[in-house]
Write an enzyme that holds these catalytic residues in place. Structure first.
Site, PDB file in Angstrom:
ATOM      1  N   GLU A 263       1.786 -18.338   7.961  1.00 11.46           N
ATOM      2  CA  GLU A 263       1.349 -18.869   6.668  1.00 11.46           C
ATOM      3  C   GLU A 263       1.278 -20.392   6.772  1.00 11.46           C
ATOM      4  OE1 GLU A 263       3.135 -18.939   2.085  1.00 11.46           O
ATOM      5  OE2 GLU A 263       4.482 -18.838   3.816  1.00 11.46           O
ATOM      6  N   LYS A 323      -1.550 -12.943  -0.628  1.00 11.83           N
ATOM      7  CA  LYS A 323      -0.148 -12.864  -1.034  1.00 11.83           C
ATOM      8  C   LYS A 323      -0.025 -12.228  -2.414  1.00 11.83           C
ATOM      9  CE  LYS A 323       4.012 -15.737  -1.470  1.00 11.83           C
ATOM     10  NZ  LYS A 323       4.578 -17.104  -1.371  1.00 11.83           N
ATOM     11  N   CYS A 374       5.386 -14.495   3.525  1.00 15.49           N
ATOM     12  CA  CYS A 374       6.622 -15.153   3.065  1.00 15.49           C
ATOM     13  C   CYS A 374       7.472 -14.235   2.185  1.00 15.49           C
ATOM     14  CB  CYS A 374       6.280 -16.460   2.364  1.00 15.49           C
ATOM     15  SG  CYS A 374       7.699 -17.596   2.247  1.00 15.49           S
TER      16      CYS A 374
END
Length: 527
Positions: A263, A323, A374
């Site tokens: 990321e 995401k 994440c």
């Protein structure tokens, strides 16, 4: 009923919260977890609903403020205070339910279900919630970790909570000199459920293999600011990929089937012409295989997307994962049309990050890959649906640069390892400068890179399409525990109200004798 003084209850709740914090990284003493949960049960024992709620709140404050203390120095003290306060309130709300649930037979079972339901709710609300601190996340490197392949994160949290509450029940029986055989049997039974999967681990058969290269390019400057020189961040990953190809051509490393970047390996739109786009094309051309690029993509003047992009050397950019859970007040401002802050770190969020919805895995070099970005790895609605939809391999693209000097990195890596066990899949993690690694389906770390270094990990990993019991169960454990909790609360509320009616007013402390009543005129002695 005799009203207990609150000060000792507050102290015991604080001890329990501290013990629970110590169960997680960086202390990582998971055997303290049942003791922390037991302290919660002891601290809220024999209290009214309101008092129990206050004691539960004290537990939540001590636990959550210390558990995510890394936010204070990385994101900011204001965000830390706000988030920790909201999450601590959930332990107070659970405390309100304790007096109701303790009225029921086998109360450890119902209280464990309520704890698990509380974790489920706070992990998704308000906004996108915060899963950090779920009991299951402390179980890595313990005999209980393999159980997650059978019962999932939710089921493992339930069993861990149940072990703590059964321990409290056993201790209460001992203190009251009650018959303890049933309580002891319950503790042994729960421990057996937790430990048995370590002996009979669920092995997922492999159907093939692929070779993945994980690139950790590192972040220049102070190391905790991805924007300090974002073009150099991209250049670091380009150069590391080109060196990887040179080493593979020289026979020092195997040739990968695809390359994984983290990321924020590009902090600007990689599709726009410029140095970043040219660097990506250079790396992909040199590799000759797809590169999964992590980039921030423009989505109009007011929004951006945080994406994992499959960049093919022949066809260019293709499949993308967005995401699912952007961080409120970190990556977007909730209700910006009502309140648009222009101060502190919030002023830097000029555009809101949109949430993704994709549950289909990405097609990378002929392999179906389930991706997460994440914090997504901590949510149950990201990786498990992709596994059920056919993901043969899992990847996590993460930055963690903002948290590089904190213990958030170790906490997230522990969660990631549990996800590999839960899904029965190999898992590759690429971080800009945090903790990159390759994880086997049993949670074992096959290879890892030191933080704040430029590293490349090349490993052959297995592929699988079989599902663990946890993947087959899906969201059903959460639904079941929610239903059990609601049913128990209704039953407990009825029992609690009846007991209040029949118990009468609270008993007076026997140490204080009531004054003798004065005789009425008709009772006065005759002189």
């Amino acid at each position: 009923m005799v009203l207990r003084p609150l000060l000792p209850a507050f102290g015991l709740a604080a001890v329990g919260g501290a013990l629970l914090t110590a169960s997680f990284e960086p202390v990582a003493l998971p055997w303290l977890l049942p003791l922390g949960v037991a302290c919660y049960a002891f601290a809220t024992r024999d209290l009214t609903v309101r008092r129990s709620g206050l004691v539960g709140l004290v537990f939540g404050v001590v636990f959550y403020f210390s558990h995510i203390a890394w936010m204070k120095d990385s994101v900011g003290p204001d965000a830390w205070l706000a988030l920790a306060t909201v999450e601590a309130l959930f332990y107070g709300l659970l405390g309100l339910a304790v007096p109701l649930l303790r009225r029921l037979p086998a109360w450890p079972l119902w209280l464990a279900a309520a704890w698990t339901t509380m974790e489920t709710v706070r992990s998704g609300w308000p906004f996108s919630g915060m899963p950090w601190g779920r009991l299951a996340f402390a179980a890595i490197d313990t005999p209980a970790a393999p159980a997650v392949a059978y019962v999932g994160m939710t089921g493992l949290s339930f069993l861990l909570a149940l072990s703590g509450f059964c321990l409290a029940r056993l201790a209460e029986a001992a203190l009251a000199r009650e018959h303890r055989r049933v309580s002891a049997a319950a503790v042994v039974g729960v421990l057996a459920l937790l430990v048995t999967p370590a002996v009979v681990a669920y092995d997922v058969p492999e159907t093939g293999s692929t070779t993945v290269a994980v690139v950790q390019g590192d972040v220049p400057g102070p190391g905790n600011d991805i924007l300090w020189d974002h073009e150099q961040v991209t250049r670091n990953h380009v150069d590391a990929t080109v060196r990887l190809v040179a080493d593979a051509d020289a026979g020092r490393l195997p040739h990968p089937d695809f390359v994984l970047w983290p990321e924020n390996s590009t902090a600007v739109d990689p599709f726009e012409p410029g140095q970043v786009n040219a660097g990506i094309r250079e790396a992909v051309a040199a590799a000759g295989v797809p590169v999964m690029v992590g980039g921030i993509v423009d989505d109009g003047p007011k929004h951006v997307l945080n994406q994992g992009i499959v960049w093919d050397p022949r066809t260019g950019p293709g499949d993308r994962y967005t995401k699912h859970h952007p961080v409120p007040y970190g990556e977007y401002i909730p209700f910006r049309d009502i309140w648009d802050p222009k101060f502190g770190q919030l002023a830097l969020i000029s555009r809101d990050m949109k949430s993704g919805t994709r549950t289909e895995p990405l097609r990378v070099a002929g392999v179906w890959v389930g991706d997460a970005i994440c914090f997504d790895v901590a949510y149950d609605d990201v990786m498990p649906p992709q596994v059920r939809d056919g993901a043969e391999l899992l990847t996590v693209q993460t930055s963690n640069a903002s948290f590089i000097f904190t213990h958030q990195i170790e906490q997230q890596f522990a969660i990631t390892r549990l996800r590999a066990i839960e899904a029965g899949r190999w898992l590759a993690v690429a971080s800009t400068n945090g903790r990159s690694g390759v994880i086997a389906p049993d949670g074992h770390v096959v290879a890892s890179a030191e933080p704040r270094t430029t590293s490349v990990l090349v490993e052959e990993v297995g592929l699988s399409t079989a599902l663990t019991p946890a993947m087959r169960l899906g969201a059903w454990p959460s639904r079941m525990f929610t239903l059990l909790t609601l049913s128990a609360l209704v039953s407990g509320a009825v029992t609690y109200r009846r007991r209040q009616e029949f118990d009468g007013p609270a008993q007076v402390d026997p140490a204080v004798e009531p004054p003798a009543p004065s005789p009425t005129p008709s009772e006065a002695p005759v002189v």
